[in-house]
Design an enzyme around this catalytic site. Structure first.
Site, PDB file in Angstrom:
ATOM      1  N   ASP A 157      30.131  17.491  70.125  1.00 27.50           N
ATOM      2  CA  ASP A 157      29.037  17.043  70.997  1.00 27.50           C
ATOM      3  C   ASP A 157      27.974  16.381  70.116  1.00 27.50           C
ATOM      4  O   ASP A 157      27.375  17.041  69.269  1.00 27.50           O
ATOM      5  CB  ASP A 157      28.470  18.266  71.737  1.00 27.50           C
ATOM      6  CG  ASP A 157      27.483  17.880  72.831  1.00 27.50           C
ATOM      7  OD1 ASP A 157      27.220  16.677  73.008  1.00 27.50           O
ATOM      8  OD2 ASP A 157      26.978  18.794  73.501  1.00 27.50           O
ATOM      9  N   PHE A 174       1.595   7.494  66.848  1.00 28.77           N
ATOM     10  CA  PHE A 174       2.826   8.084  67.399  1.00 28.77           C
ATOM     11  C   PHE A 174       2.556   8.218  68.904  1.00 28.77           C
ATOM     12  O   PHE A 174       2.050   9.231  69.351  1.00 28.77           O
ATOM     13  CB  PHE A 174       3.092   9.465  66.805  1.00 28.77           C
ATOM     14  CG  PHE A 174       3.556   9.472  65.375  1.00 28.77           C
ATOM     15  CD1 PHE A 174       2.696   9.149  64.339  1.00 28.77           C
ATOM     16  CD2 PHE A 174       4.859   9.824  65.063  1.00 28.77           C
ATOM     17  CE1 PHE A 174       3.129   9.172  63.016  1.00 28.77           C
ATOM     18  CE2 PHE A 174       5.301   9.861  63.743  1.00 28.77           C
ATOM     19  CZ  PHE A 174       4.441   9.528  62.717  1.00 28.77           C
ATOM     20  N   ASP A 175       2.882   7.177  69.661  1.00 26.47           N
ATOM     21  CA  ASP A 175       2.459   7.173  71.064  1.00 26.47           C
ATOM     22  C   ASP A 175       3.162   8.239  71.900  1.00 26.47           C
ATOM     23  O   ASP A 175       2.684   8.601  72.962  1.00 26.47           O
ATOM     24  CB  ASP A 175       2.677   5.793  71.689  1.00 26.47           C
ATOM     25  CG  ASP A 175       1.516   4.850  71.354  1.00 26.47           C
ATOM     26  OD1 ASP A 175       0.468   5.343  70.902  1.00 26.47           O
ATOM     27  OD2 ASP A 175       1.663   3.637  71.547  1.00 26.47           O
ATOM     28  N   TYR A 180      -2.563  -1.543  74.524  1.00 27.47           N
ATOM     29  CA  TYR A 180      -1.209  -2.082  74.739  1.00 27.47           C
ATOM     30  C   TYR A 180      -0.557  -1.614  76.022  1.00 27.47           C
ATOM     31  O   TYR A 180      -0.807  -0.505  76.480  1.00 27.47           O
ATOM     32  CB  TYR A 180      -0.296  -1.621  73.600  1.00 27.47           C
ATOM     33  CG  TYR A 180       0.088  -2.732  72.660  1.00 27.47           C
ATOM     34  CD1 TYR A 180       1.032  -3.677  73.041  1.00 27.47           C
ATOM     35  CD2 TYR A 180      -0.488  -2.861  71.412  1.00 27.47           C
ATOM     36  CE1 TYR A 180       1.385  -4.710  72.203  1.00 27.47           C
ATOM     37  CE2 TYR A 180      -0.149  -3.885  70.556  1.00 27.47           C
ATOM     38  CZ  TYR A 180       0.798  -4.808  70.958  1.00 27.47           C
ATOM     39  OH  TYR A 180       1.131  -5.819  70.114  1.00 27.47           O
TER      40      TYR A 180
HETATM   41 CU   LIG Z   1       2.396  -5.614  68.811  1.00 26.94          CU
END
Ligand SMILES: [Cu+2]
Length: 631
Positions: free
Chosen positions: A574, A289-290, A374
């Site tokens: 909303d 979960f970056d 990454y």
């Molecule tokens: Cu990838």
């Protein structure tokens, strides 16, 4: 609970100029000092984040220019010795300091060193130790502890690509509160792959024939920046930034005949999840979960002119807090520039032998992060024709695992000898707090269908659109359907265009994918948001992250699945759209040793928001100056 402090009181000279401005260095220091001075704070406390506590919408709307306004910081802190956290469940990512200590700790552990020696590695300092959130895999001994586990890679020499030498089967589990290695597991030795995975300049002869391309704006840029506010070609919005989401866009509006018409109140990428396919022990835990566990703001790069960004660039520095609560600056974190984007519209009148053609331009606000192996580059693009696009480019190095000689895998691609790049996916959850011509909006699902055969369709050629109003949260958990040309239209039912139609913005999905993990898989339990491309919720200030505030080691169900159980109405109110954009990654040999950019995107475009093509008034260009206003 000391999570919020009033920091600056009324604005003063040198302080923030707008309530949505990110916290400045001074404000971070003040917030931390006030926090530390509170009787409940502990000396050993570590800071996860110190970021702007954004003012509520009604307060924001009532602030007049020049009026003083409140400034608040949102602080998340941990107390490791007492296992105390200042929020209910806390992410393992306690900022860079902790992960660095964790790496050192693992390297120094005798069990870990013995494991390295069994693999012929005598230099623990040359081992890259990556910390991964441990997730929830039902081990009783892990209950109630803040744990991470490690994946290791070896750098044979200091400037090597470590991902070319994955160290197979040696994993440490670390308790972040005790700062102790809980256990080291050795699943057996596989030799290190022999390749170097080198992708740096100087070792490959560069190709020839690439002549320079220069992007010049001799008359200057067409945008204006005032503090954190940006104005360009009728667009007006504010930039924001925090450690968790990185770039945030506030109060996006379009000036139409002298009237500023709001479109999106707040836009950000609120979660980024990467589930991996490899089922082997430990490898099967790889779910990053970056955003919720690590924070893409914290991972943001300092950008370089001429490399990351080309042309006339305006950079923004951002301020964050480290683990000690000390402010630090990421220089050139946000890049703002405009780009020619090919033709915008054209028609050649054959009788008159005359062409009318206009260029299309876009203004791009971007930032790039490095999450371990990454890179993710996020581009928010605003177009001269009223469209907004989020484009994400993925690059960097694919995550590797070692294979025995001759071994292959059903769950990854062999990208170099004895080097496996596991299949995986990247899911970006985009949170869009919509305000199309005002806060009260509704969402229609729009599809195209063939008209039934019969007297009304004698040639069987007719097709028509079908609009379905999504009335409650349960009706608004949707998947893409490209074969029905499915899209979602956000309208303001209280405002009509000149044609009497409800004004709207259309969310146009492009390529997308679903997860392949089973429903009962831990990652799906924790990140149920990825099982639907679209969710719509009524706005609630506390509902910010689709997998909940602290997904790490959360057993699951937090965030969207929990909130939407109430099945609240979402009509003419909303609303917030949550769109999950998936990038499916079956690695190719060409993705090694560094991967060519892959791009995924999402478009929002006006549908009846204007009375006609809003780019009609873009001036023509004449020869030469591509996109130049009067070239
Ligand atoms: Cu990838």
């Amino acid at each position: 609970m000391v999570s919020q402090q009033d920091v600056a009181g009324p604005a003063r000279a040198g302080a923030a100029r707008h309530p949505l401005d990110p916290l400045s260095t001074d404000e971070i220091s003040q917030a931390v000092a006030i926090f530390r001075a509170d009787g409940r704070a502990r000396p050993a406390m570590r800071f996860v984040s110190v970021s702007l506590h954004e003012p509520p919408k009604d307060e924001l709307a009532s602030i007049r220019p020049g009026q003083p306004f409140r400034r608040e910081a949102f602080i998340v802190a941990l107390e490791p010795r007492e296992h105390m956290t200042y929020e209910a469940i806390v992410s393992v990512t306690a900022g860079s300091v902790l992960s660095w200590e964790c790496e050192r700790l693992v390297r120094a552990d005798p069990r870990f060193r013995a494991g390295l020696r069994r693999r012929g590695i005598d230099q623990p300092d040359q081992v890259l130790v990556e910390s991964w959130g441990i997730g929830t895999f039902g081990r009783d001994e892990d209950e109630g502890r803040r744990l991470i586990w490690t994946l290791c890679f070896y750098r044979a020499s200091p400037d090597d690509n470590p991902y070319a030498k994955p160290i197979h089967g040696l994993h440490a589990v670390v308790d972040l509160d005790d700062m102790a290695v809980v256990r080291v597991e050795d699943l057996g030795v596989v030799p290190l792959p022999l390749g170097t995975g080198d992708y740096t300049a100087g070792r490959t002869a560069p190709r020839s024939g690439l002549k320079p391309i220069e992007i010049r704006q001799p008359a200057g840029v067409s945008f204006e920046v005032d503090g954190w506010e940006v104005r360009w070609q009728n667009w007006r919005f504010r930039l924001g930034f925090n450690g968790r989401e990185g770039l945030v866009l506030h109060t996006i509006g379009y000036a139409d005949n002298g009237r500023l018409r709001p479109v999106i109140h707040r836009a950000s990428v609120a979660e980024l999840l990467i589930p991996y396919s490899d089922p082997r022990p430990f490898q099967g835990w790889r779910n990053a979960f970056d955003i919720g566990e690590y924070g893409i703001g914290i991972l943001t790069n300092s950008l370089e002119l001429g490399c990351d960004c080309l042309g006339e660039i305006r950079y923004f520095d951002v301020e964050l807090a480290d683990g000690e609560g000390k402010p630090y600056t990421i220089k050139n974190a946000i890049c703002l520039h405009e780009e020619d984007h090919g033709i915008g519209w054209k028609h050649f009148d054959a009788d008159l032998q005359r062409a009318e053609v206009r260029r299309r331009r876009r203004l791009v606000a971007s930032f790039i992060i490095t999450a371990g192996n990454y890179e993710y580059a996020f581009y928010w693009c605003f177009y001269t024709d009223g469209a907004i696009e989020l484009e994400v480019r993925l690059t960097g190095i694919v995550l590797t695992a070692a294979l025995g000689p001759g071994e292959t895998s059903d769950y990854g691609t062999v990208v170099a000898p004895q080097t496996l790049a596991a299949y995986h996916q990247h899911f970006f959850c985009v949170r869009l707090d919509m305000t199309v011509d005002g806060a009260s909006n509704s969402v229609y699902e729009v599809e195209t269908e063939p008209a039934p055969a019969g007297p009304g369709n004698p040639y069987r050629n007719a097709f028509r659109t079908r609009r379905t109003l999504l009335q409650t949260e349960s009706q608004a958990q949707r998947l893409i359907n490209p074969l029905a040309a499915r899209n979602w239209l956000v309208v303001n039912p209280n405002v009509a265009n000149a044609l009497g139609q409800q004004v709207g913005y259309q969310l146009v999905p492009h390529g997308n994918v679903l997860p392949f993990a089973h429903e009962e898989a831990s990652v799906i339990q924790r990140a149920a948001f990825i099982t639907r491309h679209l969710w719509v919720t009524p706005f609630a200030a506390a509902e910010r992250f689709p997998a909940g505030e602290y997904p790490n080691q959360h057993p699951g169900g937090a965030g969207l699945p929990e909130w939407t159980k109430a099945d609240r109405p979402i009509e003419n109110t909303d609303i917030v759209l949550w769109y999950t954009l998936g990038s499916h990654h079956i690695p190719r040999p060409e993705d090694w040793p560094v991967m060519p950019v892959e791009r995924v995107s999402l478009t929002l475009r006006p549908f009846g928001f204007f009375d006609a093509n809003p780019a009609l008034d873009v001036p023509p260009t004449h020869g030469g100056g591509a996109g130049g206003g009067d070239g």
